[in-house]
Design a protein around this motif. Structure first.
Motif, PDB file in Angstrom:
ATOM      1  N   ASN A  65     -17.439 -25.936  60.513  1.00 50.35           N
ATOM      2  CA  ASN A  65     -17.629 -24.635  59.881  1.00 50.35           C
ATOM      3  C   ASN A  65     -16.325 -23.944  59.474  1.00 50.35           C
ATOM      4  O   ASN A  65     -16.349 -22.805  59.029  1.00 50.35           O
ATOM      5  N   ARG A 123     -21.711 -15.241  57.161  1.00 54.20           N
ATOM      6  CA  ARG A 123     -20.740 -14.886  56.125  1.00 54.20           C
ATOM      7  C   ARG A 123     -19.540 -15.818  56.208  1.00 54.20           C
ATOM      8  O   ARG A 123     -19.224 -16.357  57.252  1.00 54.20           O
ATOM      9  N   TYR A 132     -16.962 -20.091  58.207  1.00 54.11           N
ATOM     10  CA  TYR A 132     -18.141 -19.242  58.180  1.00 54.11           C
ATOM     11  C   TYR A 132     -18.729 -19.165  59.578  1.00 54.11           C
ATOM     12  O   TYR A 132     -18.581 -20.074  60.387  1.00 54.11           O
ATOM     13  N   ASP A 185     -14.669 -21.919  46.739  1.00 56.65           N
ATOM     14  CA  ASP A 185     -15.389 -23.156  46.421  1.00 56.65           C
ATOM     15  C   ASP A 185     -15.850 -23.862  47.691  1.00 56.65           C
ATOM     16  O   ASP A 185     -16.975 -24.371  47.761  1.00 56.65           O
ATOM     17  N   ARG A 239     -18.874 -21.997  48.877  1.00 55.45           N
ATOM     18  CA  ARG A 239     -20.024 -22.225  47.993  1.00 55.45           C
ATOM     19  C   ARG A 239     -20.653 -23.595  48.236  1.00 55.45           C
ATOM     20  O   ARG A 239     -21.873 -23.735  48.223  1.00 55.45           O
ATOM     21  N   GLN A 240     -19.822 -24.605  48.443  1.00 53.11           N
ATOM     22  CA  GLN A 240     -20.326 -25.958  48.697  1.00 53.11           C
ATOM     23  C   GLN A 240     -21.155 -26.026  49.971  1.00 53.11           C
ATOM     24  O   GLN A 240     -21.934 -26.949  50.162  1.00 53.11           O
ATOM     25  N   ARG A 241     -21.007 -25.053  50.842  1.00 56.37           N
ATOM     26  CA  ARG A 241     -21.756 -25.013  52.098  1.00 56.37           C
ATOM     27  C   ARG A 241     -22.876 -23.983  52.063  1.00 56.37           C
ATOM     28  O   ARG A 241     -23.488 -23.676  53.093  1.00 56.37           O
ATOM     29  N   GLY A 242     -23.133 -23.423  50.876  1.00 57.71           N
ATOM     30  CA  GLY A 242     -24.227 -22.465  50.715  1.00 57.71           C
ATOM     31  C   GLY A 242     -23.914 -21.058  51.197  1.00 57.71           C
ATOM     32  O   GLY A 242     -24.818 -20.242  51.344  1.00 57.71           O
ATOM     33  N   ILE A 243     -22.660 -20.758  51.417  1.00 55.50           N
ATOM     34  CA  ILE A 243     -22.253 -19.423  51.874  1.00 55.50           C
ATOM     35  C   ILE A 243     -21.949 -18.589  50.634  1.00 55.50           C
ATOM     36  O   ILE A 243     -21.104 -18.961  49.820  1.00 55.50           O
ATOM     37  N   LEU A 244     -22.633 -17.452  50.504  1.00 60.85           N
ATOM     38  CA  LEU A 244     -22.562 -16.686  49.267  1.00 60.85           C
ATOM     39  C   LEU A 244     -21.764 -15.389  49.354  1.00 60.85           C
ATOM     40  O   LEU A 244     -21.572 -14.727  48.343  1.00 60.85           O
TER      41      LEU A 244
END
Length: 148
Positions: free
Chosen positions: A48, A72, A68, A99, A102-107
């Motif tokens: 993470n 978040r 993350y 990036d 984002r690749q881990r779905g964290i927005l």
């Protein structure tokens, strides 16, 4: 992500650790109550978090610790070698951190800046980060007194 041809982004290696700590010290990012070597080890312990490095001509000139918490994304230790500033390296390592998240779905990405560090606040504003009103609380779980 558009990376200047002179800057390459990669994940930290074991051999990078001493150089990164020297860079963080040189950039004034370390504090007596946080051991940078332990921070690096903790970031590398799981999936993470990580430390990304920017190299120019094979030399580490920029870093960002990104991770993350399940909710978040966070960044720490954003550093650009003082001799290499003004070349968009800070912008580049922040884009790499975004990036990575984002690749881990964290927005959503959060970060902390000391109130008196106006130069860094201005930098993040150029990257479209918005100041948010929050009250920050902290507690050392090993019993230490609160630090500034």
């Amino acid at each position: 992500m558009d990376v200047p041809a002179s800057l390459t982004i990669a994940t930290i290696t074991d051999d990078d650790v001493p150089t990164i700590i020297e860079l963080w010290i040189r950039c004034g990012l370390t504090r007596p109550w946080n051991d940078p070597g332990s921070d690096i080890a903790l970031a590398r312990r799981g999936d993470n978090a990580t430390v990304l490095v920017g190299r120019e001509g094979g030399k580490i000139v920029a870093t960002v610790m990104v991770g993350y918490d399940g909710h978040r994304g966070w960044v720490y230790y954003v550093a650009v070698d003082p001799d290499h500033r003004g070349r968009d390296h800070g912008r580049t390592v922040m884009a790499a951190a975004e990036d990575w998240l984002r690749q881990r779905g964290i927005l959503k990405l959060m970060l902390l800046v000391r109130a008196d560090n106006l130069q860094v606040q201005a930098f993040y504003e150029t990257l479209d980060y918005a100041k948010q009103d929050r009250v920050l609380y902290a507690k050392w779980l090993d019993g230490r007194e609160a630090t500034p």
